[in-house]
Design a protein around this motif. Structure first.
Motif, PDB file in Angstrom:
ATOM      1  N   GLY A 161    -110.843  76.119 -56.460  1.00  0.00           N
ATOM      2  CA  GLY A 161    -112.130  75.442 -56.359  1.00  0.00           C
ATOM      3  C   GLY A 161    -113.271  76.101 -57.081  1.00  0.00           C
ATOM      4  N   GLY A 162    -112.983  77.034 -57.999  1.00  0.00           N
ATOM      5  CA  GLY A 162    -114.046  77.749 -58.689  1.00  0.00           C
ATOM      6  C   GLY A 162    -114.563  77.081 -59.941  1.00  0.00           C
ATOM      7  N   GLY A 163    -114.121  75.871 -60.232  1.00  0.00           N
ATOM      8  CA  GLY A 163    -114.610  75.148 -61.402  1.00  0.00           C
ATOM      9  C   GLY A 163    -113.825  75.420 -62.670  1.00  0.00           C
ATOM     10  N   LYS A 164    -112.524  75.699 -62.533  1.00  0.00           N
ATOM     11  CA  LYS A 164    -111.703  76.073 -63.677  1.00  0.00           C
ATOM     12  C   LYS A 164    -111.514  74.919 -64.661  1.00  0.00           C
ATOM     13  CE  LYS A 164    -108.161  77.326 -61.174  1.00  0.00           C
ATOM     14  NZ  LYS A 164    -108.751  76.970 -59.854  1.00  0.00           N
ATOM     15  N   THR A 165    -111.008  73.808 -64.168  1.00  0.00           N
ATOM     16  CA  THR A 165    -110.722  72.683 -65.055  1.00  0.00           C
ATOM     17  C   THR A 165    -112.001  72.101 -65.639  1.00  0.00           C
ATOM     18  OG1 THR A 165    -108.718  72.154 -63.783  1.00  0.00           O
ATOM     19  CG2 THR A 165    -109.596  70.428 -65.201  1.00  0.00           C
ATOM     20  N   ASP A 166    -113.067  72.091 -64.874  1.00  0.00           N
ATOM     21  CA  ASP A 166    -114.337  71.568 -65.379  1.00  0.00           C
ATOM     22  C   ASP A 166    -114.863  72.435 -66.520  1.00  0.00           C
ATOM     23  OD1 ASP A 166    -115.567  69.129 -64.381  1.00  0.00           O
ATOM     24  OD2 ASP A 166    -117.427  70.291 -64.336  1.00  0.00           O
ATOM     25  N   LEU A 167    -114.675  73.745 -66.427  1.00  0.00           N
ATOM     26  CA  LEU A 167    -115.063  74.624 -67.520  1.00  0.00           C
ATOM     27  C   LEU A 167    -114.287  74.262 -68.787  1.00  0.00           C
ATOM     28  CD1 LEU A 167    -116.423  77.181 -68.724  1.00  0.00           C
ATOM     29  CD2 LEU A 167    -114.478  78.486 -67.829  1.00  0.00           C
ATOM     30  N   THR A 193    -110.915  88.986 -71.937  1.00  0.00           N
ATOM     31  CA  THR A 193    -111.667  89.288 -70.718  1.00  0.00           C
ATOM     32  C   THR A 193    -111.166  88.406 -69.583  1.00  0.00           C
ATOM     33  OG1 THR A 193    -113.898  89.675 -69.843  1.00  0.00           O
ATOM     34  CG2 THR A 193    -113.539  87.584 -70.961  1.00  0.00           C
ATOM     35  N   PHE A 194    -111.586  88.754 -68.372  1.00  0.00           N
ATOM     36  CA  PHE A 194    -111.289  87.926 -67.204  1.00  0.00           C
ATOM     37  C   PHE A 194    -112.538  87.849 -66.347  1.00  0.00           C
ATOM     38  CE2 PHE A 194    -110.116  87.332 -62.756  1.00  0.00           C
ATOM     39  CZ  PHE A 194    -109.403  86.144 -62.845  1.00  0.00           C
ATOM     40  N   ILE A 195    -112.826  86.630 -65.865  1.00  0.00           N
ATOM     41  CA  ILE A 195    -114.007  86.395 -65.033  1.00  0.00           C
ATOM     42  C   ILE A 195    -113.545  85.686 -63.757  1.00  0.00           C
ATOM     43  CG2 ILE A 195    -116.204  85.174 -64.880  1.00  0.00           C
ATOM     44  CD1 ILE A 195    -115.913  85.410 -68.159  1.00  0.00           C
ATOM     45  N   PRO A 196    -113.677  86.337 -62.608  1.00  0.00           N
ATOM     46  CA  PRO A 196    -113.242  85.720 -61.347  1.00  0.00           C
ATOM     47  C   PRO A 196    -114.246  84.693 -60.852  1.00  0.00           C
ATOM     48  CG  PRO A 196    -114.173  87.884 -60.931  1.00  0.00           C
ATOM     49  CD  PRO A 196    -114.174  87.709 -62.422  1.00  0.00           C
ATOM     50  N   SER A 197    -113.741  83.687 -60.155  1.00  0.00           N
ATOM     51  CA  SER A 197    -114.604  82.690 -59.529  1.00  0.00           C
ATOM     52  C   SER A 197    -113.978  82.236 -58.212  1.00  0.00           C
ATOM     53  CB  SER A 197    -114.816  81.480 -60.450  1.00  0.00           C
ATOM     54  OG  SER A 197    -113.610  80.760 -60.608  1.00  0.00           O
ATOM     55  N   ARG A 198    -114.838  81.799 -57.314  1.00  0.00           N
ATOM     56  CA  ARG A 198    -114.398  81.298 -56.015  1.00  0.00           C
ATOM     57  C   ARG A 198    -115.057  79.959 -55.741  1.00  0.00           C
ATOM     58  NH1 ARG A 198    -114.741  86.540 -51.903  1.00  0.00           N
ATOM     59  NH2 ARG A 198    -113.305  87.904 -53.045  1.00  0.00           N
ATOM     60  N   VAL A 199    -114.626  79.319 -54.680  1.00  0.00           N
ATOM     61  CA  VAL A 199    -115.209  78.030 -54.322  1.00  0.00           C
ATOM     62  C   VAL A 199    -116.695  78.179 -54.017  1.00  0.00           C
ATOM     63  CG1 VAL A 199    -114.600  78.256 -51.876  1.00  0.00           C
ATOM     64  CG2 VAL A 199    -114.913  75.982 -52.870  1.00  0.00           C
ATOM     65  N   THR A 200    -117.123  79.334 -53.548  1.00  0.00           N
ATOM     66  CA  THR A 200    -118.537  79.551 -53.260  1.00  0.00           C
ATOM     67  C   THR A 200    -119.384  79.568 -54.532  1.00  0.00           C
ATOM     68  OG1 THR A 200    -118.029  81.922 -53.185  1.00  0.00           O
ATOM     69  CG2 THR A 200    -118.221  80.765 -51.080  1.00  0.00           C
ATOM     70  N   ASP A 201    -118.740  79.710 -55.697  1.00  0.00           N
ATOM     71  CA  ASP A 201    -119.461  79.665 -56.972  1.00  0.00           C
ATOM     72  C   ASP A 201    -119.586  78.244 -57.510  1.00  0.00           C
ATOM     73  OD1 ASP A 201    -119.730  82.534 -57.260  1.00  0.00           O
ATOM     74  OD2 ASP A 201    -117.572  82.563 -57.655  1.00  0.00           O
ATOM     75  N   ASN A 202    -118.959  77.285 -56.827  1.00  0.00           N
ATOM     76  CA  ASN A 202    -118.978  75.892 -57.259  1.00  0.00           C
ATOM     77  C   ASN A 202    -119.868  75.097 -56.306  1.00  0.00           C
ATOM     78  OD1 ASN A 202    -118.467  73.226 -57.961  1.00  0.00           O
ATOM     79  ND2 ASN A 202    -116.265  73.529 -58.218  1.00  0.00           N
ATOM     80  N   LEU A 216    -118.449  71.911 -54.574  1.00  0.00           N
ATOM     81  CA  LEU A 216    -117.457  72.034 -53.505  1.00  0.00           C
ATOM     82  C   LEU A 216    -117.948  72.892 -52.354  1.00  0.00           C
ATOM     83  CD1 LEU A 216    -114.041  72.419 -55.381  1.00  0.00           C
ATOM     84  CD2 LEU A 216    -114.858  70.461 -54.068  1.00  0.00           C
ATOM     85  N   ALA A 217    -118.869  73.811 -52.643  1.00  0.00           N
ATOM     86  CA  ALA A 217    -119.342  74.734 -51.599  1.00  0.00           C
ATOM     87  C   ALA A 217    -120.022  73.984 -50.454  1.00  0.00           C
ATOM     88  CB  ALA A 217    -120.297  75.756 -52.202  1.00  0.00           C
ATOM     89  N   ARG A 218    -120.592  72.820 -50.732  1.00  0.00           N
ATOM     90  CA  ARG A 218    -121.291  72.074 -49.689  1.00  0.00           C
ATOM     91  C   ARG A 218    -120.387  71.070 -48.982  1.00  0.00           C
ATOM     92  NH1 ARG A 218    -125.143  69.502 -54.332  1.00  0.00           N
ATOM     93  NH2 ARG A 218    -123.703  67.938 -55.175  1.00  0.00           N
ATOM     94  N   THR A 219    -119.095  71.089 -49.293  1.00  0.00           N
ATOM     95  CA  THR A 219    -118.137  70.229 -48.608  1.00  0.00           C
ATOM     96  C   THR A 219    -117.341  71.052 -47.599  1.00  0.00           C
ATOM     97  OG1 THR A 219    -116.297  70.590 -50.155  1.00  0.00           O
ATOM     98  CG2 THR A 219    -117.947  68.934 -50.782  1.00  0.00           C
ATOM     99  N   ASP A 220    -116.311  70.441 -47.014  1.00  0.00           N
ATOM    100  CA  ASP A 220    -115.476  71.166 -46.056  1.00  0.00           C
ATOM    101  C   ASP A 220    -114.254  71.798 -46.729  1.00  0.00           C
ATOM    102  OD1 ASP A 220    -114.032  68.919 -46.683  1.00  0.00           O
ATOM    103  OD2 ASP A 220    -113.622  68.328 -44.599  1.00  0.00           O
ATOM    104  N   TYR A 221    -114.316  71.931 -48.081  1.00  0.00           N
ATOM    105  CA  TYR A 221    -113.157  72.471 -48.796  1.00  0.00           C
ATOM    106  C   TYR A 221    -112.877  73.920 -48.415  1.00  0.00           C
ATOM    107  CZ  TYR A 221    -109.919  73.412 -52.635  1.00  0.00           C
ATOM    108  OH  TYR A 221    -108.809  73.748 -53.374  1.00  0.00           O
ATOM    109  N   MET A 222    -113.933  74.714 -48.161  1.00  0.00           N
ATOM    110  CA  MET A 222    -113.721  76.107 -47.752  1.00  0.00           C
ATOM    111  C   MET A 222    -112.963  76.173 -46.436  1.00  0.00           C
ATOM    112  SD  MET A 222    -117.006  78.436 -48.814  1.00  0.00           S
ATOM    113  CE  MET A 222    -118.268  77.265 -48.333  1.00  0.00           C
ATOM    114  N   ALA A 223    -113.298  75.273 -45.517  1.00  0.00           N
ATOM    115  CA  ALA A 223    -112.587  75.240 -44.238  1.00  0.00           C
ATOM    116  C   ALA A 223    -111.120  74.874 -44.449  1.00  0.00           C
ATOM    117  CB  ALA A 223    -113.255  74.240 -43.301  1.00  0.00           C
ATOM    118  N   GLN A 224    -110.884  73.997 -45.420  1.00  0.00           N
ATOM    119  CA  GLN A 224    -109.516  73.620 -45.732  1.00  0.00           C
ATOM    120  C   GLN A 224    -108.725  74.816 -46.254  1.00  0.00           C
ATOM    121  OE1 GLN A 224    -108.127  70.638 -45.145  1.00  0.00           O
ATOM    122  NE2 GLN A 224    -106.142  71.331 -45.943  1.00  0.00           N
TER     123      GLN A 224
END
Length: 283
Positions: A50-56, A234-243, A246-254
């Protein structure tokens, strides 16, 4: 802003108009923006779900490149990518389902070509031999065999000297031994045993020397009478909280409800949770 625009020369206005004509997408602040601005030849992005990989991947394809190849392990994973492209460009008028290629005319007179592909079986990557791309995207690279991306990277090229060429690999932590190659490929960032770890977004340089890839410095060097030019990574980490979407949905709970080790892998991008041995390895 209007005053600044009128103070530009005609050439500067033309260049600005051309850039704005292609801005159908903007990266989100944070890791996605850092990845979009990175100067690395090969960019790894992701970790957690959920970190926005495909959208990037799609955003860079539409705004900064001319000939793009976006690859998944299987073709059944491609419709979601198609849907997102159609959403951004306003329909499917410029998509050919026969050859899985988008040919999108831009307001500046250029055409962005995006080819979608997959290689579910060993050797399928050979079907794309010789096709030039200035952006190669391996979406969910940890589900792929290492040989496929490495093979296709041989045709990263462009006849346009002003066009940037880069590789983007997006992925979550591998859930099988076959996908562990991404940890080795991005070892300075992902391997906790690496003797010289790298920070997120830091550039490191690699070169193939005597058939083996080595981490080297940024400058070209001579080996056996041949000049070798290192490529940056290089490598850049991302999480759902960076998106923010999705961060404002219930995806994190999922994600929190997933069983371990999948929870740690997908929620926090833990590359060392639940690793398993390849059942076909030789002991």
């Amino acid at each position: 802003m209007k005053r600044l625009y009128t103070n530009l020369t005609d050439a500067e206005r033309d260049e600005l108009d051309a850039l704005l004509a292609k801005r159908v997408w903007e990266p989100q602040p944070g890791p996605q923006d850092v990845a979009a601005r990175s100067l690395a030849d090969v960019i790894g992005f992701g970790g957690a779900a959920g970190g926005g990989k495909t959208d990037l991947a799609i955003g860079l394809s539409l705004t900064e490149h001319e000939r793009v190849g976006i690859f998944r392990q299987t073709g059944t994973e491609l419709p979601a990518i198609n849907d997102r492209i159609a959403e951004l460009v306003g329909g499917r008028d410029h998509y050919s389902g026969k050859d899985r290629v988008w040919r999108i005319p831009n307001k500046d007179g250029t055409v962005t070509q995006i080819e979608l592909g997959a290689f579910p079986d060993v050797g399928d990557e050979e079907k794309y031999r010789g096709r030039p791309h200035d952006l190669l995207v391996f979406d969910e690279a940890s589900t792929m065999r290492a040989a496929a991306p490495r093979f296709l990277m041989g045709w990263l090229r462009s006849t346009n000297p002003r066009q940037r060429k880069r590789v983007l690999m997006t992925f979550n932590p591998p859930t099988s031994a076959e996908g562990r190659w991404v940890i080795e490929f991005f070892a300075p960032w992902l391997d906790k045993k690496h003797p010289n770890p790298a920070k997120p977004g830091e550039l490191r340089w690699f070169a193939m020397v005597d058939g083996k890839e080595r981490e080297v410095g940024p400058d070209p060097f001579e080996h056996n009478g041949q000049i070798i030019k290192p490529r940056s990574r290089t490598f850049i980490p991302s999480r759902v909280t960076d998106n923010k979407y999705l961060a404002r949905t219930d995806y994190m709970a999922q994600l929190e409800s997933l069983p371990e080790p999948l929870r740690s892998q997908m929620r926090y991008g833990d590359f060392h949770a639940g690793t398993e041995d390849d059942p076909y390895q030789v002991i």
